[in-house]
Design an enzyme around this catalytic site. Sequence first.
Site, mmCIF file in Angstrom:
data_model
loop_
_atom_site.group_PDB
_atom_site.id
_atom_site.type_symbol
_atom_site.label_atom_id
_atom_site.label_comp_id
_atom_site.label_asym_id
_atom_site.label_seq_id
_atom_site.Cartn_x
_atom_site.Cartn_y
_atom_site.Cartn_z
ATOM 1 N N LYS A 15 0.832 -1.210 0.000
ATOM 2 C CA LYS A 15 0.000 0.000 0.000
ATOM 3 C C LYS A 15 0.865 1.257 0.000
ATOM 4 O O LYS A 15 0.595 2.196 -0.727
ATOM 5 C CB LYS A 15 -0.917 0.044 1.240
ATOM 6 C CG LYS A 15 -1.931 -1.072 1.302
ATOM 7 C CD LYS A 15 -2.962 -0.823 2.395
ATOM 8 C CE LYS A 15 -2.372 -0.813 3.791
ATOM 9 N NZ LYS A 15 -1.873 -2.102 4.268
ATOM 10 N N ARG A 90 -9.889 0.870 8.861
ATOM 11 C CA ARG A 90 -9.556 -0.509 9.195
ATOM 12 C C ARG A 90 -10.711 -1.199 9.909
ATOM 13 O O ARG A 90 -10.637 -2.392 10.140
ATOM 14 C CB ARG A 90 -8.363 -0.527 10.136
ATOM 15 C CG ARG A 90 -6.998 -0.685 9.456
ATOM 16 C CD ARG A 90 -5.976 -0.565 10.556
ATOM 17 N NE ARG A 90 -4.687 -1.116 10.328
ATOM 18 C CZ ARG A 90 -3.636 -0.468 9.834
ATOM 19 N NH1 ARG A 90 -3.780 0.744 9.382
ATOM 20 N NH2 ARG A 90 -2.460 -1.050 9.771
ATOM 21 N N ARG A 128 11.431 -6.359 5.770
ATOM 22 C CA ARG A 128 11.353 -4.918 5.486
ATOM 23 C C ARG A 128 12.366 -4.119 6.295
ATOM 24 O O ARG A 128 12.514 -4.310 7.496
ATOM 25 C CB ARG A 128 9.929 -4.457 5.805
ATOM 26 C CG ARG A 128 9.705 -2.983 5.653
ATOM 27 C CD ARG A 128 8.269 -2.674 5.372
ATOM 28 N NE ARG A 128 7.383 -2.839 6.517
ATOM 29 C CZ ARG A 128 6.076 -2.601 6.450
ATOM 30 N NH1 ARG A 128 5.523 -2.221 5.315
ATOM 31 N NH2 ARG A 128 5.323 -2.762 7.521
ATOM 32 N N ARG A 172 -0.931 -8.682 13.731
ATOM 33 C CA ARG A 172 -1.498 -7.689 12.811
ATOM 34 C C ARG A 172 -2.261 -8.369 11.675
ATOM 35 O O ARG A 172 -3.304 -7.899 11.249
ATOM 36 C CB ARG A 172 -0.399 -6.789 12.256
ATOM 37 C CG ARG A 172 0.019 -5.707 13.250
ATOM 38 C CD ARG A 172 1.436 -5.258 13.021
ATOM 39 N NE ARG A 172 1.612 -4.527 11.802
ATOM 40 C CZ ARG A 172 2.769 -4.481 11.119
ATOM 41 N NH1 ARG A 172 3.812 -5.142 11.557
ATOM 42 N NH2 ARG A 172 2.865 -3.776 10.028
HETATM 43 P P1 AMP Z 1 0.523 0.663 9.368
HETATM 44 O O1 AMP Z 1 1.756 1.471 9.128
HETATM 45 O O2 AMP Z 1 -0.636 1.088 8.498
HETATM 46 O O3 AMP Z 1 0.757 -0.829 9.325
HETATM 47 O O4 AMP Z 1 0.045 0.997 10.873
HETATM 48 C C1 AMP Z 1 0.879 0.725 11.964
HETATM 49 C C2 AMP Z 1 0.071 0.700 13.242
HETATM 50 O O5 AMP Z 1 -0.572 1.973 13.448
HETATM 51 C C3 AMP Z 1 -1.060 -0.316 13.297
HETATM 52 O O6 AMP Z 1 -0.622 -1.598 13.675
HETATM 53 C C4 AMP Z 1 -1.967 0.311 14.355
HETATM 54 O O7 AMP Z 1 -1.436 0.158 15.656
HETATM 55 C C5 AMP Z 1 -1.863 1.799 14.016
HETATM 56 N N1 AMP Z 1 -2.886 2.207 13.006
HETATM 57 C C6 AMP Z 1 -2.666 2.709 11.766
HETATM 58 N N2 AMP Z 1 -3.818 2.975 11.124
HETATM 59 C C7 AMP Z 1 -4.811 2.634 11.978
HETATM 60 C C8 AMP Z 1 -6.234 2.637 11.902
HETATM 61 N N3 AMP Z 1 -6.884 3.048 10.780
HETATM 62 N N4 AMP Z 1 -6.926 2.212 12.992
HETATM 63 C C9 AMP Z 1 -6.307 1.791 14.104
HETATM 64 N N5 AMP Z 1 -4.970 1.738 14.256
HETATM 65 C C10 AMP Z 1 -4.213 2.146 13.192
#
Ligand code: AMP
Length: 224
Positions: A15, A90, A128, A172
């Site tokens: 993404k 999400r 990564r 996750r």
């Molecule tokens: P990402 O970089 O998108 O994988 O996000 C990293 C972390 O940020 C996730 O594991 C969540 O802890 C938090 N996070 C990011 N976006 C959201 C969201 N839309 N809702 C809840 N937590 C989020």
Amino acid sequence: MGSIIVLMGAQGAGKGTQAKMLAERSGLPIVATGDMLRAAAEEDTPLGRQIREVQTAGHLVSDSVLAEVVSRRTSLDDCSNGYILDGFPRTLTQARLLEEIAASQGHRICVIEISVPRELLFKRLTGRRTCSGCGATYNIYFKPSKEEGICDLDGKPLFIRSDDNEEAIAKRLALYDEMTLPLLDYYAQVGYLHRVDGDAPPEEVSERIAEIVSANEKRSAAER
Ligand code: AMP
């Protein structure tokens, strides 16, 4: 009226990479909630500490924090022609919130799922590495830096995101299945969902996404 392009897909589906490529093509800004929350977590405040704990454990930050962060960011001037969402929504609650935000801003929602097999996702995530200086991303299996642990572009050290450990990754991905897969069903039902195969070179995936976005814009223009 502009478009809100929602990039969906499990962690590691690409993404972030696709958001950057689409931003270059379209000029739309990227609103990446994971990055915004990571920045907030750096702050030495009660909210910063709370977000840091939740993120490191691989849990989801609360919908109310997300509501605040996304509404505030997307009301800035650079989002007036639309924007690209990476990592949001999400949950179904967040999806409903996004519909309210879209209606109040006069934008149309277009959801694109980047679909990638699970075994490949695991390797993409555990491998990564990110540059601490310029943010460039590498992967020790698929796209290693020339010198281990050092960025090719600016020579700064590469780091592993604190939530890219195996335990947090498994959590996750399970959370994705539990909370976010139902969202894809919802978006399919309401007719917003498009799907691209993410197990292809990034340029090809980007081309497919650009086609979907442009078809979506033509439809919006025809409806006006
Ligand atoms: P990402 O970089 O998108 O994988 O996000 C990293 C972390 O940020 C996730 O594991 C969540 O802890 C938090 N996070 C990011 N976006 C959201 C969201 N839309 N809702 C809840 N937590 C989020």
